[in-house]
Design a protein around this motif. Structure first.
Motif, PDB file in Angstrom:
ATOM      1  N   ALA A   1       0.829  -1.204   0.000  1.00 56.22           N
ATOM      2  CA  ALA A   1       0.000   0.000   0.000  1.00 56.22           C
ATOM      3  C   ALA A   1       0.868   1.260   0.000  1.00 56.22           C
ATOM      4  O   ALA A   1       0.562   2.242  -0.691  1.00 56.22           O
ATOM      5  CB  ALA A   1      -0.937  -0.008   1.205  1.00 56.22           C
TER       6      ALA A   1
ATOM      7  N   ALA B   1      -8.053  -2.576  -1.438  1.00 60.13           N
ATOM      8  CA  ALA B   1      -7.450  -1.782  -0.362  1.00 60.13           C
ATOM      9  C   ALA B   1      -6.153  -1.135  -0.825  1.00 60.13           C
ATOM     10  O   ALA B   1      -5.920   0.060  -0.602  1.00 60.13           O
ATOM     11  CB  ALA B   1      -7.199  -2.660   0.863  1.00 60.13           C
TER      12      ALA B   1
ATOM     13  N   TRP C   1      -7.019   2.200   7.761  1.00 56.55           N
ATOM     14  CA  TRP C   1      -8.274   1.782   7.130  1.00 56.55           C
ATOM     15  C   TRP C   1      -8.051   0.545   6.265  1.00 56.55           C
ATOM     16  O   TRP C   1      -8.840  -0.400   6.309  1.00 56.55           O
ATOM     17  CB  TRP C   1      -8.836   2.903   6.268  1.00 56.55           C
ATOM     18  CG  TRP C   1      -9.112   4.179   6.988  1.00 56.55           C
ATOM     19  CD1 TRP C   1      -9.075   4.388   8.344  1.00 56.55           C
ATOM     20  CD2 TRP C   1      -9.457   5.432   6.396  1.00 56.55           C
ATOM     21  NE1 TRP C   1      -9.368   5.693   8.628  1.00 56.55           N
ATOM     22  CE2 TRP C   1      -9.604   6.361   7.460  1.00 56.55           C
ATOM     23  CE3 TRP C   1      -9.637   5.870   5.101  1.00 56.55           C
ATOM     24  CZ2 TRP C   1      -9.949   7.695   7.229  1.00 56.55           C
ATOM     25  CZ3 TRP C   1      -9.971   7.192   4.859  1.00 56.55           C
ATOM     26  CH2 TRP C   1     -10.128   8.099   5.919  1.00 56.55           C
ATOM     27  N   ALA C   2      -6.982   0.586   5.460  1.00 52.07           N
ATOM     28  CA  ALA C   2      -6.694  -0.565   4.600  1.00 52.07           C
ATOM     29  C   ALA C   2      -6.458  -1.814   5.438  1.00 52.07           C
ATOM     30  O   ALA C   2      -6.909  -2.915   5.093  1.00 52.07           O
ATOM     31  CB  ALA C   2      -5.477  -0.267   3.733  1.00 52.07           C
TER      32      ALA C   2
ATOM     33  N   ALA D   1      -9.717  -3.252   6.749  1.00 53.38           N
ATOM     34  CA  ALA D   1     -10.598  -3.916   5.780  1.00 53.38           C
ATOM     35  C   ALA D   1     -10.543  -5.429   5.978  1.00 53.38           C
ATOM     36  O   ALA D   1     -11.448  -6.145   5.555  1.00 53.38           O
ATOM     37  CB  ALA D   1     -10.186  -3.552   4.356  1.00 53.38           C
TER      38      ALA D   1
ATOM     39  N   GLU E   1     -13.995 -10.045   5.815  1.00 49.59           N
ATOM     40  CA  GLU E   1     -13.765  -8.740   5.176  1.00 49.59           C
ATOM     41  C   GLU E   1     -14.804  -7.699   5.608  1.00 49.59           C
ATOM     42  O   GLU E   1     -16.001  -7.991   5.696  1.00 49.59           O
ATOM     43  CB  GLU E   1     -13.810  -8.881   3.650  1.00 49.59           C
ATOM     44  CG  GLU E   1     -12.678  -9.689   3.066  1.00 49.59           C
ATOM     45  CD  GLU E   1     -12.860 -11.182   3.176  1.00 49.59           C
ATOM     46  OE1 GLU E   1     -11.912 -11.931   2.912  1.00 49.59           O
ATOM     47  OE2 GLU E   1     -13.993 -11.601   3.547  1.00 49.59           O
TER      48      GLU E   1
ATOM     49  N   LEU F   1     -13.788  -0.262   3.025  1.00 52.65           N
ATOM     50  CA  LEU F   1     -13.404   0.094   1.662  1.00 52.65           C
ATOM     51  C   LEU F   1     -14.310   1.193   1.113  1.00 52.65           C
ATOM     52  O   LEU F   1     -13.852   2.059   0.350  1.00 52.65           O
ATOM     53  CB  LEU F   1     -13.453  -1.141   0.766  1.00 52.65           C
ATOM     54  CG  LEU F   1     -12.449  -2.245   1.114  1.00 52.65           C
ATOM     55  CD1 LEU F   1     -12.645  -3.451   0.202  1.00 52.65           C
ATOM     56  CD2 LEU F   1     -11.017  -1.726   0.988  1.00 52.65           C
TER      57      LEU F   1
ATOM     58  N   LEU G   1     -12.970   4.347   2.451  1.00 48.75           N
ATOM     59  CA  LEU G   1     -11.788   4.728   1.681  1.00 48.75           C
ATOM     60  C   LEU G   1     -12.193   5.373   0.356  1.00 48.75           C
ATOM     61  O   LEU G   1     -11.617   6.395  -0.055  1.00 48.75           O
ATOM     62  CB  LEU G   1     -10.925   3.489   1.440  1.00 48.75           C
ATOM     63  CG  LEU G   1      -9.567   3.678   0.772  1.00 48.75           C
ATOM     64  CD1 LEU G   1      -8.680   4.602   1.576  1.00 48.75           C
ATOM     65  CD2 LEU G   1      -8.881   2.325   0.605  1.00 48.75           C
TER      66      LEU G   1
END
Length: 538
Positions: free
Chosen positions: A103, A177, A239-240, A243, A249, A254, A257
């Motif tokens: 990421a 993500a 946040w990622a 997820a 999940e 998401l 985001l």
């Protein structure tokens, strides 16, 4: 007269559509990035997808993965580095080990793309030339964001395809993500490109936000073992993480985001409508009435000092984090012989602790290569923007002009490695001399990649930026995933770091260090010769 840099309200020519020419600009951006973008996408995707093979070989049973997950979740230092482990499936372990760093790389890729095709175009004057045709106000920003969207979509799709064998839902969540973080920082870069007057400042501010996001996530995860810390939720990287691909999940994260991406893009468009091309909302601070820069080296230092300070500070902090993880290296490996072999391939066979320290020193060295390449290629930016021309029009030769920047590049590499080694030694609390010595041993390999960038700039200026970054990216990718995949040493030796002794621990081997230093000197001399003989700004 003093130049006015405050933004003025722009007036769009009547009859010009806001997005006129966006498609043409997008095709131009994709053509210009036809080398850089695939390399970035490949590095991000391979980092994640290759983890299935390496992690699968190391932890081939549910019991081994469950033990790893329990040990890592209980280790605050490891949580700060990688985040908590939310499951013991192979997909969950791969996500924990590689998802966060992928990421970050996607974010760096995106900010580079957006700034290159917005603020850098204005800074070099190319935007003014394009704007003289039928190009709408929003077209350049739209083309840059669409180019970033193409890259992040490719990342998301390839990661989803590569991990679909471990579960389609988890693979899709991870791909979205990582791609979503990339687009979030594309939006952040779009905002910074409107606020600042230089591409370097726009990249620096966006990178600073990314660094702050990583620190918030790391601090929050070190205090909480389930990702529930307020600090973790203040970071988009958090946040990622939350997820939770391959661990029930959370699709609503998401969606959060995606909403943040839309808001940032809207802000970027509002700002671009409210300023004239070449202007910025943060005016450039005027210099002193009387000049105090009397040499080319002084000018180079004035231009690059912010970069040196930022990289040095980052390396000191990273060293402290890695050093604090050293005592927990045994927990990471446990009784797993395959994991021990990977650490030994990364850092040598002088004991697990020394192998871990050597691996971290090597990683700092490979990242420092990015600094030296960036600093050397500042010559290209100065030339293509036209700023080098007035300097060279005075009694300053091109070699003297280049030498000022090269002193900052190669000398700065020594400084950042010393600071990284100091942080590593302070974090570990032991072996100050050996760790600092091991850090300095990385310098010839760093110089080799910097000298290669200089050689390309002197001999092949149009290809120097793409090729220089590709070479440093290849070295980083080999050092990152090569030991895990047990890539043959002949392939690892493509990178100059593959030839260095694995210190601290074993006896010092001077021959490869001296050879790399000689190679670096030869490449630098050839690059300076090419710069002296070719036309500048052509």
């Amino acid at each position: 007269m003093t130049a006015v840099t405050a933004p003025r309200f722009a007036v769009r020519a009547s009859g010009t559509r806001p997005l006129a020419g966006a498609g043409t600009l997008l095709r131009l951006a994709l053509r210009r990035d036809r080398v850089m973008m695939p390399v970035w996408v490949a590095v991000v995707v391979l980092m994640v997808v290759s983890g299935v093979s390496s992690i699968g070989q190391l932890y081939d049973t549910t019991a081994k993965r469950a033990e790893l997950a329990a040990d890592m979740t209980a280790n605050g230092s490891m949580r700060a580095m990688y985040g908590p482990v939310f499951g013991d499936s192979l997909g969950a372990i791969v996500t924990w080990r590689f998802g966060g760093f992928a990421a970050v790389l996607a974010a760096v890729m995106s900010l580079m793309i957006v700034v290159r095709h917005t603020r850098e175009e204005e800074e070099t004057g190319r935007h003014e030339l394009l704007a003289s045709a039928v190009v709408g106000r929003r077209a350049p920003l739209t083309a840059a964001l669409l180019a970033a969207l193409v890259a992040n979509t490719a990342v998301a799709l390839l990661i989803t395809a590569g991990l679909s064998g471990q579960g389609t839902a988890g693979a899709l969540a991870l791909g979205l993500a990582i791609g979503g973080i990339g687009m979030l920082f594309a939006g952040m870069a779009a905002i910074m490109a409107q606020l600042t007057e230089s591409a370097r400042f726009a990249r620096g501010l966006t990178a600073a936000v990314l660094g702050a996001a990583f620190l918030l996530r790391a601090t929050g995860d070190s205090a909480s073992d389930d990702g529930s810390s307020v600090l973790t939720w203040l970071s988009p990287l958090g946040w990622a993480e939350n997820a939770r691909p391959y661990a029930d999940e959370r699709w609503w994260v998401l969606a959060l985001l995606a909403a943040a991406v839309v808001i940032q893009l809207a802000i970027g468009y509002v700002l671009t409508e409210r300023r004239d091309a070449g202007m910025s909302f943060l005016p450039t601070r005027p210099g002193p009435a009387e000049g105090r820069i009397s040499t080319a080296a002084g000018l180079a230092w004035r231009l690059q000092r912010g970069s040196v300070v930022s990289w040095g500070t980052g390396f000191l902090l990273a060293g402290l984090v890695f050093g604090g993880m050293t005592e927990g290296a045994a927990d990471l490996v446990g009784d797993n012989e395959d994991a021990r072999e990977i650490f030994e391939r990364m850092g040598g066979q002088a004991g697990l602790t020394d192998a871990f320290l050597a691996a971290m020193v090597g990683m700092l060295g490979m990242v420092a290569a990015l600094y030296v390449v960036q600093s050397v290629l500042r010559l290209s930016a100065e030339e293509t923007s036209g700023r080098a021309e007035p300097v060279l029009a005075n009694a300053v030769g091109r070699l003297r002009w280049a030498s000022g920047h090269l002193l900052i590049a190669f000398g700065g590499a020594v400084l950042v490695m010393l600071l990284g080694g100091l942080g590593l030694a302070l974090g570990y609390g032991k072996e100050f001399g050996p760790v600092l010595g091991a850090s300095l041993v990385q310098v010839p390999a760093i110089w080799t990649l910097g000298a290669l960038a200089l050689f390309l700039y002197g001999m092949f200026p149009k290809a120097s930026v793409a090729a220089g970054w590709a070479a440093s990216g290849l070295a980083l990718a080999l050092g990152w995933i090569g030991p895990a995949l047990d890539i043959p040493q002949a392939v690892m030796n493509v990178s100059p770091f593959g030839h260095l002794p694995k210190l601290p621990g074993p006896e010092m081997a001077w021959t490869p260090v001296v050879v790399l230093a000689v190679v670096a000197a030869g490449l630098a001399a050839a690059g300076m010769t090419g710069l002296r003989r070719r036309d500048v700004t052509t």
